[in-house]
Design an enzyme around this catalytic site. Structure first.
Site, PDB file in Angstrom:
ATOM      1  CE  LYS A  65      38.483  45.256  48.846  1.00  0.00           C
ATOM      2  NZ  LYS A  65      38.189  44.450  48.341  1.00  0.00           N
ATOM      3  CD  GLN A 121      36.000  41.493  50.765  1.00  0.00           C
ATOM      4  OE1 GLN A 121      36.309  42.092  49.459  1.00  0.00           O
ATOM      5  NE2 GLN A 121      37.189  41.109  51.139  1.00  0.00           N
ATOM      6  CG  ASP A 136      38.382  41.412  43.269  1.00  0.00           C
ATOM      7  OD1 ASP A 136      39.357  41.953  43.975  1.00  0.00           O
ATOM      8  OD2 ASP A 136      38.056  40.200  43.827  1.00  0.00           O
TER       9      ASP A 136
HETATM   10  N1  GUN Z   1      39.865  38.847  50.263  1.00  0.00           N
HETATM   11  C1  GUN Z   1      41.095  39.465  50.835  1.00  0.00           C
HETATM   12  N2  GUN Z   1      41.394  40.299  49.144  1.00  0.00           N
HETATM   13  C2  GUN Z   1      40.726  40.168  48.372  1.00  0.00           C
HETATM   14  C3  GUN Z   1      40.396  40.836  47.095  1.00  0.00           C
HETATM   15  O1  GUN Z   1      41.236  40.954  46.506  1.00  0.00           O
HETATM   16  N3  GUN Z   1      39.371  40.837  46.602  1.00  0.00           N
HETATM   17  C4  GUN Z   1      38.391  40.112  46.808  1.00  0.00           C
HETATM   18  N4  GUN Z   1      37.358  40.225  46.300  1.00  0.00           N
HETATM   19  N5  GUN Z   1      38.524  39.617  48.254  1.00  0.00           N
HETATM   20  C5  GUN Z   1      39.374  40.067  48.870  1.00  0.00           C
END
Ligand code: GUN
Length: 284
Positions: free
Chosen positions: A53, A97, A120
């Site tokens: 990311k 995350q 998110d």
């Molecule tokens: N862990 C797995 N998918 C995601 C996501 O879309 N956002 C976040 N913050 N953690 C994740």
């Protein structure tokens, strides 16, 4: 039946197209958007997601930093760290995350994020906005599924979309998003009775349980589009929720890897730019 294989819905192509559009939006801003990731512990998969990311963010001109907290961080320390990032006027987007280590409670952490910096889209305010049809930040994986359909000309209006999996991250927000696009949505899950009969109704199937091969070829209507969000490790190999025999029945399938995950990453960056645009416009 060599000509019966489904079309591969290439996540890289969709992600590249999004990155190009997002780059142009960044170039039009008076300052670069800034995104901060918060990651707790050293789970290698989480570290790898955050790296990808961050890499894409920087590629399109978004400033991206990662705050890494030690595995043994307690709830109060995590909360204080997140609040400090959220309250930083120079920060447009904050992403914690998931999953957090087992001793930490996710819900209060997600609620500590300013909804307008919540790239998110997990904050309850953004969940409410999504289901109410109000503008807000929408979870990245569902946005990515919508983008894949749009990129490949997969019709949603009036079509039957069956989502298998009811998580807050994917299944539930995907249902809201496809409803907004005028699909007829069924939200099924691992305990749905006669799951095959339900999935067989679908023009578009979303497989998002996290159980390898839960969607099988015999459950899919010939020609349907199948979007695979699952990810499991089986005998050291990364596999999705879609069994290999689905490719002999479906019209189009997202590969795993190389499918939905790449588009999710692009949507994190798109959401950050959307958040920055709104904050910059509000500050004028
Ligand atoms: N862990 C797995 N998918 C995601 C996501 O879309 N956002 C976040 N913050 N953690 C994740």
């Amino acid at each position: 039946m060599p000509d019966m294989r489904a079309t591969s819905l290439d996540g890289r192509a969709v992600a590249d197209a999004i990155a190009e559009r997002v780059s142009a939006r960044v170039a039009a801003l008076p300052r670069p958007p800034k995104l901060v990731f918060v990651r707790v512990g050293e789970d290698p998969a989480s570290a790898s997601y955050v790296r990808s990311k961050q890499r894409l963010a920087r590629r399109v001109g978004v400033e991206a930093e990662t705050l890494v907290l030690p595995e043994e961080t307690d709830q109060a320390t995590l909360m204080a760290s997140v609040v400090a990032v959220v309250e930083d006027e120079g920060v447009d987007g904050v992403l914690v995350q998931l999953p957090l280590p087992a001793h930490l409670d996710e819900a209060p952490v997600l609620e500590a994020i300013d909804p307008d910096k919540d790239v998110d889209g997990f904050h309850a305010v953004n969940v409410g906005r999504l289901w109410s049809g109000l503008p807000g930040l929408v979870p990245c994986t569902p946005l990515g599924l919508e983008a894949i359909c749009d990129h490949y000309g997969i019709t949603l209006q009036g079509q039957r979309v069956v989502i298998v999996g009811r998580s807050n991250l994917v299944g539930k927000p995907a249902a809201a998003l496809f409803l907004r696009r005028h699909a007829t949505v069924t939200l099924a899950h691992s305990r749905t009775r006669d799951l095959g009969d339900v999935v067989r109704e679908a023009d578009v199937v979303v497989a998002a349980v996290g159980r390898a091969g839960i969607v099988q070829g015999a459950m899919v209507k010939p020609g349907a589009a199948v979007l695979d969000v699952g990810m499991s490790r089986v005998d050291g190999k990364i596999v999705g929720d879609v069994a290999p025999d689905v490719w002999d029945v479906a019209g189009a399938v997202t590969p795993m890897p190389g499918g939905t995950g790449l588009v999710t990453v692009a949507m994190v960056v798109q959401n950050t730019v959307s958040a920055a645009e709104r904050r910059i416009a509000a500050a004028r």
